[in-house]
Design a protein around this motif. Structure first.
Motif, PDB file in Angstrom:
ATOM      1  N   TYR A 144     -25.775   3.924  40.530  1.00 26.60           N
ATOM      2  CA  TYR A 144     -26.207   4.508  41.804  1.00 26.60           C
ATOM      3  C   TYR A 144     -25.105   5.441  42.268  1.00 26.60           C
ATOM      4  O   TYR A 144     -23.980   5.000  42.485  1.00 26.60           O
ATOM      5  CB  TYR A 144     -26.439   3.423  42.850  1.00 26.60           C
ATOM      6  CG  TYR A 144     -27.655   2.562  42.557  1.00 26.60           C
ATOM      7  CD1 TYR A 144     -28.892   2.853  43.126  1.00 26.60           C
ATOM      8  CD2 TYR A 144     -27.560   1.468  41.721  1.00 26.60           C
ATOM      9  CE1 TYR A 144     -30.002   2.079  42.856  1.00 26.60           C
ATOM     10  CE2 TYR A 144     -28.667   0.678  41.441  1.00 26.60           C
ATOM     11  CZ  TYR A 144     -29.895   0.989  42.019  1.00 26.60           C
ATOM     12  OH  TYR A 144     -30.992   0.221  41.749  1.00 26.60           O
ATOM     13  N   LYS A 186     -29.594   6.781  39.601  1.00 23.84           N
ATOM     14  CA  LYS A 186     -30.181   6.887  40.931  1.00 23.84           C
ATOM     15  C   LYS A 186     -29.209   7.609  41.858  1.00 23.84           C
ATOM     16  O   LYS A 186     -28.013   7.348  41.833  1.00 23.84           O
ATOM     17  CB  LYS A 186     -30.454   5.483  41.497  1.00 23.84           C
ATOM     18  CG  LYS A 186     -31.424   4.684  40.660  1.00 23.84           C
ATOM     19  CD  LYS A 186     -32.819   5.243  40.773  1.00 23.84           C
ATOM     20  CE  LYS A 186     -33.793   4.444  39.926  1.00 23.84           C
ATOM     21  NZ  LYS A 186     -35.098   5.128  39.824  1.00 23.84           N
ATOM     22  N   PHE A 187     -29.742   8.513  42.656  1.00 16.94           N
ATOM     23  CA  PHE A 187     -28.913   9.313  43.552  1.00 16.94           C
ATOM     24  C   PHE A 187     -29.269   9.006  44.994  1.00 16.94           C
ATOM     25  O   PHE A 187     -30.435   9.076  45.369  1.00 16.94           O
ATOM     26  CB  PHE A 187     -29.114  10.798  43.265  1.00 16.94           C
ATOM     27  CG  PHE A 187     -28.584  11.202  41.911  1.00 16.94           C
ATOM     28  CD1 PHE A 187     -27.320  11.728  41.783  1.00 16.94           C
ATOM     29  CD2 PHE A 187     -29.346  11.020  40.772  1.00 16.94           C
ATOM     30  CE1 PHE A 187     -26.813  12.070  40.548  1.00 16.94           C
ATOM     31  CE2 PHE A 187     -28.854  11.364  39.527  1.00 16.94           C
ATOM     32  CZ  PHE A 187     -27.586  11.891  39.417  1.00 16.94           C
ATOM     33  N   ILE A 188     -28.287   8.618  45.784  1.00 19.05           N
ATOM     34  CA  ILE A 188     -28.497   8.353  47.214  1.00 19.05           C
ATOM     35  C   ILE A 188     -27.649   9.364  47.972  1.00 19.05           C
ATOM     36  O   ILE A 188     -26.410   9.327  47.879  1.00 19.05           O
ATOM     37  CB  ILE A 188     -28.033   6.933  47.609  1.00 19.05           C
ATOM     38  CG1 ILE A 188     -28.540   5.882  46.620  1.00 19.05           C
ATOM     39  CG2 ILE A 188     -28.424   6.635  49.050  1.00 19.05           C
ATOM     40  CD1 ILE A 188     -29.936   5.419  46.803  1.00 19.05           C
ATOM     41  N   GLN A 224     -29.791  12.498  35.474  1.00 18.36           N
ATOM     42  CA  GLN A 224     -30.888  12.049  36.342  1.00 18.36           C
ATOM     43  C   GLN A 224     -32.069  11.616  35.485  1.00 18.36           C
ATOM     44  O   GLN A 224     -32.711  10.608  35.753  1.00 18.36           O
ATOM     45  CB  GLN A 224     -31.290  13.178  37.295  1.00 18.36           C
ATOM     46  CG  GLN A 224     -32.235  12.707  38.389  1.00 18.36           C
ATOM     47  CD  GLN A 224     -32.526  13.772  39.432  1.00 18.36           C
ATOM     48  OE1 GLN A 224     -32.051  14.900  39.329  1.00 18.36           O
ATOM     49  NE2 GLN A 224     -33.308  13.416  40.432  1.00 18.36           N
ATOM     50  N   ASN A 225     -32.298  12.364  34.440  1.00 13.29           N
ATOM     51  CA  ASN A 225     -33.425  12.058  33.552  1.00 13.29           C
ATOM     52  C   ASN A 225     -33.190  10.753  32.797  1.00 13.29           C
ATOM     53  O   ASN A 225     -34.130  10.070  32.425  1.00 13.29           O
ATOM     54  CB  ASN A 225     -33.641  13.218  32.571  1.00 13.29           C
ATOM     55  CG  ASN A 225     -35.051  13.232  32.021  1.00 13.29           C
ATOM     56  OD1 ASN A 225     -35.961  12.641  32.614  1.00 13.29           O
ATOM     57  ND2 ASN A 225     -35.242  13.886  30.903  1.00 13.29           N
TER      58      ASN A 225
END
Lengths: 194, 678
Positions: free
Chosen positions: B447, B473-475, B468-469
């Motif tokens: 994350y 996970k990006f917050i 990303q692929n």
């Protein structure tokens, strides 16, 4: 950490509810289902906002397609499917045309509607449309105003569809019966009347 | 050469600089005013004085009007003084018969919306410049020979590249490194973004090249003690720290000098095996042990053991283990000094991570499972303390949910950290870390808590897409605080998902802080020795951020790598090559011209008191005996023309060329008396 505190007062509990996003709020399968149904790499959204900026619905409503993309990535299934805004997409596909990552946000919305239907979450007007298609072959059947307008333009009063060829309606009904659409629409609508 | 009479004949040239100047200053009015000034025989204007037609105006005017002084009112002399000096010279005058008035940076840009005020100020600036131009003298630049050798300080990837380039250009290069090995930060890294090359695999061939190059004089475990001199002629004193272990060359020298035999250290490691002293290993960020006699890591260059005399108890076990044949260990070793002469120097002294524990809210050094990006590199590296198995420090378990805190201390003006800048490579290495855990630990989810993902380099954005692929996970939200579950030692990361507009409290097994970088603590001392400035944020200051990014304001000193500002490996290597190129130019030219702005002793007035000697920051002044009197003498090449001695001299015996007291007094008088008294 306790998400719910016992105040013994339903109204207060709702008002003071913890709205944080916790890890276990996420259903990772939701993102996988959305990707499978929409056939677009929904996980690749980087939240630029081009979709909402392109959306003809957004300026006139609280519908934000970017937020649905975000909820999809985070696996916030219940929130996405219970949001009435999900049904405000006009499927114009402007967002899909402009998405810089070549995703199809429109198809993500369609996938989410599809999944919502499995939980019987569908607005009543959509269910009534199902009934109309089942009975007439048209989501918006012809009416007297339209008939007059058509005649005035020198067209036949009814278009060359099931209105002119009602013998094809059973074929349409056969497809809809296969997916139990009418059956479910009738059931959900009648349950809502209780 | 045009005959220059004593009578001042001055030409004034006003530049519009497009609308930069003409938009805020009434050029016509200033021109007409200039024509009224004493000694001015022509005043002219042009759209761009620096253009070829603009310069031709100066050249023609000198010839047609027999000028002996030129004033250009335009931009900063730092930009175009050399241009106009050249034009002055082409017109047949000595190039120092030129004076510049900065009516752009110091006037039109600051008084952009005050036409009247700016015009009045421009008149004053021209008046003052003309006052000086009336008194200008012919001066000759001084030429000094350049030592055919260079110094590179710091042997990380930047310093190594610079040394290789200089040496390949035929210049003898001293590569000085504080640690016992070359390689720097890059040798601590596991893989490099975005290509995922093994860092050591691409670095070690360079280290070997450096070690074998006949023109590179490697000086490891060495620090700079003293710097004297000036471009072309630096004398640098090196301190070879007591290493306690002799390499074969040193052993041979010892045998020749004292008759003590021994072949010297061959890196066998027998000493390491018997040493009883155990200390934390700084190469492994303290996560592994190290003996008091050690090599820094497995791929050191040169392969030679070093004794940490702060830890050594001098038990002598290593001496016995080494044996009489090699006889490499000398427990009584002391620091030695060496003096080298070089023409130019490159500083490539690198960086440290900030003390991220000072951001208490993120819990580094409070919670076991909060680590820094550099510690992560060692834990994920196959040659690291865990042989490449990423584990939680609290219980040795494999983490499955790993949070990455980006901008950990970067872009932060508060909290004892105060690093307003972007550290530039944390986004990319955190993406790389995310890739590495997904590759090594099936099912693990990274994350990334970020404010912006800054993936600006070649193939960097594509790398971001790839990670990303792969499922990272990006917050988007800067981490507010981290809390530890005291039983499970899991970490609760609190932030806002600013894209969702909701607070986030996510439970992680481990958190990696992408800590900001800062200059080395010794950078301050080093920059003072070399006479280099620093910028507001503490990094060493380049001569010009865009047009001279490798040079410094001290001639002959150049910068490479992160010591000038955060940059990744490709940028560091590029800057190192630029610095090497710049540093080789004076050496290949063989001589450099110094501006003749040095102090001059007027011996008739000098009382030989010697009080100026201590004032000089450059050690350029001496007392000598001349014609039976004690007088001061200036070593012109050392003098920077700062004017300290000239202002101080009680007898007024020191003349600062091009900034003489009469010239400066004339400027002050002109301004205060508006030319009313001559």
């Amino acid at each position: 950490m306790a998400k719910v505190k016992e105040y013994g007062n339903a109204e207060l509990e709702e008002k003071l509810r913890d709205t944080s996003y916790y890890t276990d709020d996420s259903n990772p399968q939701f993102l996988e289902d959305v990707k499978k149904i929409s056939r677009t790499a929904a996980n690749m959204c980087f939240q630029c906002g081009t979709c909402t900026g392109s959306c003809p619905s957004a300026p006139r409503s609280s519908y934000r397609i970017r937020l649905f993309m975000r909820k999809g990535v985070l696996g916030l299934e219940k929130e996405a499917l219970n949001d009435p805004d999900l049904w405000l997409c006009t499927t114009c596909y402007s967002c899909t045309d402009r998405c810089p990552r070549d995703l199809a946000p429109t198809d993500v919305i369609m996938a989410m509607r599809n999944l919502a239907f499995k939980f019987d979450i569908v607005p009543r007007n959509f269910l009534k449309t199902v009934q109309l298609i089942y009975n007439s072959g048209h989501g918006v059947p012809n009416n007297d105003v339209n008939r007059a307008a058509r005649v005035k333009l020198g067209l036949p009063a009814d278009p060359p569809t099931t209105h002119s060829y009602p013998e094809f309606i059973p074929g349409i009904q056969k497809i809809m019966d296969f997916y139990k659409m009418k059956e479910n629409a009738d059931r959900i609508l009648s349950e809502g009347e209780h | 050469m045009v005959e220059t009479k004593n009578e001042p004949r001055i030409g004034v040239f006003l530049c519009h600089c497009g609308t930069n100047i003409a938009g805020s200053i009434n050029i016509e009015e200033v021109k007409n005013y200039a024509k009224t000034l004493d000694g001015v025989v022509i005043a002219d204007e042009y759209q761009y004085m620096c253009s070829t037609p603009g310069q031709s105006k100066i050249i023609d005017a000198i010839n047609e009007n027999n000028l002996n002084g030129v004033v250009v009112a335009a931009c900063s002399p730092r930009l175009h003084e050399p241009t106009f000096r050249m034009a002055t010279q082409e017109g047949g005058l000595n190039q120092f018969r030129f004076e510049m008035a900065n009516i752009r940076d110091q006037n039109s840009w600051v008084h952009m919306h005050d036409l009247e005020g700016a015009t009045e100020k421009a008149k004053d600036q021209v008046l003052i410049a003309v006052a000086k131009a009336r008194m200008l003298e012919d001066l000759q630049p001084k030429s000094v020979p350049v030592e055919h050798a260079a110094l590179v300080l710091g042997a990380g990837v930047g310093g190594m590249q610079a040394a290789l380039d200089l040496a390949n250009a035929g210049i003898k290069t001293y590569l000085v490194e504080k640690l016992p090995t070359i390689g720097g930060r890059m040798s601590q890294l596991d893989k490099t973004f975005p290509t995922l090359d093994c860092s050591q695999c691409i670095l070690t061939p360079k280290m070997v090249d450096v070690g074998r190059h006949p023109l590179i004089e490697l000086r490891t475990y060495t620090e700079v003690e003293k710097v004297e001199g000036y471009i072309g002629n630096f004398t640098i004193t090196l301190r070879h720290k007591a290493r306690g272990v002799l390499d074969p060359d040193q052993a041979a020298a010892r045998a020749a000098a004292t008759g003590i035999l021994g072949t010297g250290c061959n890196g066998c490691g027998d000493c390491d095996a018997v040493c009883p002293v155990i200390k934390p290993n700084p190469f492994e960020m303290g996560m592994a042990p190290r003996k008091a006699i050690y090599i820094y890591h497995a791929q050191v260059m040169p392969l030679q053991y070093t004794i940490d005399f702060d830890a050594c108890v001098k038990c002598g076990l290593c001496v016995d283990a080494c044996g009489s044949e090699k006889n490499a260990i000398d427990l009584e070793a002391v620091d030695t000094f060496e003096e080298i002469k070089v023409g130019t120097c490159i500083l490539a002294i690198g960086f440290d991570l900030i003390p991220i524990e000072e951001k208490r809210e993120w819990g580094y050094k409070q919670y076991d499972n909060v680590i820094t990006g550099l510690e992560f590199e060692r834990l994920i590296c196959a040659s690291g303390p865990t042989v490449g198995h990423l584990i939680r420090p609290s219980d040795g378990k494999t983490p499955m949910k790993i949070g990455f805190v980006l901008c950990a201390g970067s872009r932060d003006n508060t909290g004892g950290v105060n690093k307003a800048y972007c550290s530039r490579f944390c986004c990319m290495y955190s993406l790389k870390h995310a890739h590495q855990i997904m590759e090594k630990i099936p099912g693990a989810v990274p994350y990334l808590f970020y404010m912006d993902i800054r993936s600006f380099g070649k193939m960097y954005e594509e790398f971001y897409y790839r990670i990303q692929n792969e499922g990272a996970k990006f917050i988007r939200g800067r981490v507010a605080n981290i809390l530890e579950d005291p039983i499970t030692k899991n970490l609760i990361v609190n932030t806002e998902d600013t894209l969702l507009g909701r607070p986030v409290a996510m439970e992680m097994d481990m958190v990696v802080l992408a800590a900001a970088v800062q200059p080395k603590p010794e950078a301050e001392h080093i920059r003072q020795m070399f006479g280099v400035s620093k910028s507001q944020d503490g990094w060493l200051l380049e001569a010009h951020p865009k047009l001279n990014p490798c040079g410094t304001t001290t001639a002959g000193i150049y910068l490479a790598g992160v010591c000038q500002g955060p940059k990744d490996i490709p940028d560091t290597v590029a800057q190192a090559e630029g610095a090497a190129s710049a540093a080789s130019i004076p050496i290949h030219m063989g001589e450099v011209q110094l501006e003749p702005y040095f102090a001059m002793c007027m011996e008739d007035l000098c009382a030989g008191c010697g009080m100026c000697l201590n004032q000089c920051p450059y050690g350029a002044l001496d007392l000598i005996e001349k014609n039976g009197r004690t007088v001061m003498e200036v070593t012109e090449a050392k003098c920077k023309g700062c004017g300290t001695c000239g202002g101080f001299c009680p007898g007024g015996a020191i003349k600062m060329q091009h900034f003489t007291s009469p010239q400066i007094c004339a400027q002050i008088d002109a301004f205060l008396l508006k030319g009313g008294v001559n």
